[in-house]
Design a protein around this motif. Structure first.
Motif, PDB file in Angstrom:
ATOM      1  N   GLU A   1       0.510  -6.624  42.180  1.00 17.16           N
ATOM      2  CA  GLU A   1       1.579  -5.622  42.186  1.00 17.16           C
ATOM      3  C   GLU A   1       2.261  -5.658  40.821  1.00 17.16           C
ATOM      4  O   GLU A   1       2.592  -6.731  40.315  1.00 17.16           O
ATOM      5  N   SER A   2       2.448  -4.497  40.237  1.00 15.59           N
ATOM      6  CA  SER A   2       2.931  -4.460  38.860  1.00 15.59           C
ATOM      7  C   SER A   2       3.626  -3.131  38.593  1.00 15.59           C
ATOM      8  O   SER A   2       2.962  -2.108  38.443  1.00 15.59           O
ATOM      9  N   PRO A   3       4.957  -3.106  38.508  1.00 20.91           N
ATOM     10  CA  PRO A   3       5.653  -1.841  38.261  1.00 20.91           C
ATOM     11  C   PRO A   3       5.517  -1.411  36.803  1.00 20.91           C
ATOM     12  O   PRO A   3       5.515  -2.242  35.892  1.00 20.91           O
ATOM     13  N   PRO A   4       5.388  -0.118  36.558  1.00 19.17           N
ATOM     14  CA  PRO A   4       5.380   0.362  35.176  1.00 19.17           C
ATOM     15  C   PRO A   4       6.711   0.055  34.488  1.00 19.17           C
ATOM     16  O   PRO A   4       7.751  -0.077  35.142  1.00 19.17           O
TER      17      PRO A   4
ATOM     18  N   VAL B   1       1.892   8.077  27.076  1.00 17.27           N
ATOM     19  CA  VAL B   1       1.260   7.705  28.339  1.00 17.27           C
ATOM     20  C   VAL B   1       0.461   8.889  28.876  1.00 17.27           C
ATOM     21  O   VAL B   1       0.895  10.041  28.772  1.00 17.27           O
ATOM     22  N   VAL B   2      -0.714   8.594  29.417  1.00 17.00           N
ATOM     23  CA  VAL B   2      -1.580   9.598  30.033  1.00 17.00           C
ATOM     24  C   VAL B   2      -1.659   9.309  31.529  1.00 17.00           C
ATOM     25  O   VAL B   2      -1.851   8.155  31.933  1.00 17.00           O
ATOM     26  N   LEU B   3      -1.492  10.342  32.331  1.00 16.63           N
ATOM     27  CA  LEU B   3      -1.759  10.225  33.767  1.00 16.63           C
ATOM     28  C   LEU B   3      -3.190  10.678  33.982  1.00 16.63           C
ATOM     29  O   LEU B   3      -3.538  11.837  33.699  1.00 16.63           O
ATOM     30  N   ARG B   4      -4.040   9.775  34.428  1.00 17.07           N
ATOM     31  CA  ARG B   4      -5.452  10.091  34.583  1.00 17.07           C
ATOM     32  C   ARG B   4      -5.898   9.838  36.015  1.00 17.07           C
ATOM     33  O   ARG B   4      -5.259   9.099  36.769  1.00 17.07           O
TER      34      ARG B   4
ATOM     35  N   PHE C   1      10.205  16.229  36.314  1.00 13.18           N
ATOM     36  CA  PHE C   1       8.788  16.031  36.614  1.00 13.18           C
ATOM     37  C   PHE C   1       8.140  15.091  35.598  1.00 13.18           C
ATOM     38  O   PHE C   1       7.234  14.324  35.924  1.00 13.18           O
ATOM     39  N   VAL C   2       8.607  15.134  34.360  1.00 10.34           N
ATOM     40  CA  VAL C   2       8.073  14.272  33.312  1.00 10.34           C
ATOM     41  C   VAL C   2       8.285  12.801  33.663  1.00 10.34           C
ATOM     42  O   VAL C   2       7.481  11.945  33.292  1.00 10.34           O
TER      43      VAL C   2
ATOM     44  N   SER D   1       8.405   6.612  34.832  1.00 13.92           N
ATOM     45  CA  SER D   1       9.844   6.344  34.936  1.00 13.92           C
ATOM     46  C   SER D   1      10.330   6.496  36.374  1.00 13.92           C
ATOM     47  O   SER D   1      11.310   5.872  36.767  1.00 13.92           O
ATOM     48  N   LYS D   2       9.688   7.356  37.126  1.00  9.18           N
ATOM     49  CA  LYS D   2       9.901   7.458  38.564  1.00  9.18           C
ATOM     50  C   LYS D   2       8.550   7.301  39.239  1.00  9.18           C
ATOM     51  O   LYS D   2       7.513   7.647  38.661  1.00  9.18           O
TER      52      LYS D   2
END
Length: 568
Positions: free
Chosen positions: A82-85, A241-244, A118-119, A125-126
């Motif tokens: 488990e690892s939060p951004p 950061v990229v959301l993939r 949304f970003v 961040s969320k």
């Protein structure tokens, strides 16, 4: 275990073999998005809330790291931590989104990207509702040597999304901060590598190559220190950061780490999970399912690399930790689309030994499959081990067959003539190598030139790559072999040209194009990122804006010294 490596040799006769060469991190709320025109039919047809993710399947299937926190440590007896951004600092800017990914995969209206909040979801961040961020433990052979524990050092798996179509996709952030696997890294990614990953993921998809996808690219003002070329010149760069997305992020290294650590029960768990979830043609009760799995991965990996070759793509860090068990292209670090045809083209300036040259990609695939078999060996009985070795020996033939099929199609030929098609391909590539003809545009201009122009040698000046090729002393001899094959396949030259244009792209993500977009993006000008995104979504169609930007012209002279390294 002793394995026999199959070596390929680059000769005129056989060059087509290679270079034809739910926890404390969960958010229980949903965030409503309101369209500027809530009554519009286009918006009402789309889901208008932030997608809800689930990590239940993975968490129920595998034990988690017993040690909490993102500090670096040796991880044992688990598959995930488990690892939060770690949220990026400073103002965030949404540089680009993939409308297709948002709408066709995540069931969102693209207007969602207009909302400032949304970003925050796209950057870590969320957290999306239901997300339990995980970092994956894996190992790998890097540049031919076992590197031990690696893992997601700057990536966070947010969870699985099930689309309205019933498809499941795993969402992952890259560049989102430290994890237990960060080693000496800072967990960040910089603008130059993030722009390249975002653009190339989507470009490869539209070229028809199996790949992960990219949903968004977010930039921040957070300074990130990098020594780009490992020469002691450390500079401040901006974080990104990229959301993939991918169907699965399991890779060969996911299995290797467990075999090396003697965690065979976990090895079987991952294998059973991956087979049941992603290899549905294999019966889960089949006693030989692990060999069937290996055979399928081998076949699909050979096909994937042949597809790389067909578009001139070279993966610059083809380590076992970067090779997907689902045989999709992942982890776009240093990569390159070959320009002047050169079997020794190396896309990674950090690759001093040229291990990952484009001409070596098929052998890299073979090496990685050998390591996959070594990882599987402890869960195979002696007869299955022998069978799997036999399967491995078939790799060159599978690769060669698929490669030849793809290149015959690129030449506009519908049916193979086993007697001379291999020679026709090898002959062409050898001429391209001798003349340094541009790979992409040679095939594209063969699609555009008329048979009469080929026959007479009157190639238009604007067909610059084909003009380069025509300078070869044996060009006429090759044309005299090629044209009769075309005449047997087509009733009209127009039909042939139409077919070939749908196979040979006019636009690929050349280094100079990416570099131009990166330089602008670093100064908050995202216009070229978005233009390239638009152009590369239709790589087979001639486009006015692309022509204005000279995307199908000779690469500019300033681009000759461009280098891409592992530093990102």
């Amino acid at each position: 275990m002793e394995m026999t490596t199959v070596y390929f040799h680059m000769t005129l006769a056989n060059c087509f073999l290679l270079c034809l060469s739910c926890s404390d991190f969960s958010r229980k709320h949903e965030w409503q998005l309101y369209s500027h025109n809530a009554s519009s039919s286009s918006c009402s047809a789309k889901r208008d809330i932030i997608p809800t993710l689930s990590c239940k399947k993975l968490i129920d299937a595998f034990p988690l790291d017993e040690i909490d926190g993102n500090y670096v440590h040796t991880v044992k007896r688990c598959v995930f931590s488990e690892s939060p951004p770690t949220p990026l600092k400073g103002p965030l800017k949404l540089a680009a989104v993939s409308e297709e990914v948002l709408e066709s995969i995540l069931d969102l209206d693209v207007s969602a990207s207009l909302y400032e909040d949304f970003v925050l979801y796209l950057s870590g961040s969320k957290l999306f509702p239901g997300s339990v961020p995980l970092a994956h433990r894996y190992g790998g052979h890097q540049f031919g040597y076992w590197a031990g524990q690696l893992g997601d050092g700057r990536a966070h798996l947010l969870g699985e999304y099930t689309s309205r179509k019933g498809e499941t996709w795993e969402l992952q952030l890259k560049g989102s901060g430290k994890t237990p696997y960060s080693r000496s890294g800072d967990g960040r990614a910089v603008v130059r590598s993030s722009v390249r990953e975002f653009l190339c993921s989507e470009a490869m998809h539209h070229l028809g190559v199996p790949t992960s996808r990219a949903a968004s690219l977010v930039l921040s003002e957070e300074p990130v220190l990098r020594d780009q070329f490992y020469n002691g010149s450390i500079k401040k760069e901006r974080g990104a950061v990229v959301l993939r997305l991918a169907k699965s992020w399991f890779r060969i290294g996911s299995l290797e780490i467990l075999t090396k650590s003697g965690e065979l029960d976990l090895l079987r768990k991952i294998l059973d999970f991956v087979i049941e979830e992603h290899f549905t043609s294999i019966t889960k009760n089949d006693p030989d399912k692990y060999v069937a799995f290996f055979s399928t991965v081998l076949n699909e990996t050979a096909h994937m690399i042949a597809q790389w070759m067909s578009v001139g793509f070279a993966h610059g860090v083809g380590n076992t930790d970067n090779f997907s068990l689902l045989s999709i292209t992942i982890d776009y670090g240093p990569f390159g689309f070959m320009e002047a045809y050169n079997p020794n083209f190396v896309p990674n300036s950090s690759d001093d030994e040229e291990r990952y040259s484009i001409g070596a990609q098929a052998n890299v695939g073979l090496f990685n499959l050998e390591k996959l078999l070594e990882a599987l060996y402890p869960v195979l009985n002696p007869s299955q081990q022998s069978w799997a070795k036999h399967v491995l020996k078939g790799y060159p033939q599978i690769y060669q067959k698929r490669f030849q099929e793809l290149f015959i199609a690129k030449l506009g030929l519908e049916e193979q003539d086993e007697s001379d098609d291999g020679y026709l391909i090898a002959f062409l590539l050898k001429m391209m190598e001798d003349t340094r003809a541009d790979f992409t545009m040679t095939f594209r201009q063969l699609s555009e030139v008329s048979a009469l122009q080929l026959q007479s040698g009157s190639i238009p000046k604007e067909m610059w790559a084909l003009q380069d090729l025509s300078m070869h002393e044996f060009f006429s001899e090759w044309v005299n072999m090629y044209l009769p094959r075309l005449q047997r396949a087509y009733q009209s030259d127009e039909a042939r040209q139409h077919r070939m244009k749908g196979i040979n792209p006019r636009y690929v993500l050349r280094n100079w194009m990416a570099e131009s977009a990166i330089r602008k993006a670093e100064n908050d000008d995202f216009s070229e990122v978005r233009l390239l995104q638009e152009v590369l979504a239709r790589p087979y169609t001639e486009q006015a804006r692309a022509e204005e930007r000279h995307y199908a012209s000779r690469p500019p002279r300033w681009a000759q010294g461009l280098r891409v390294s592992c530093s990102s």
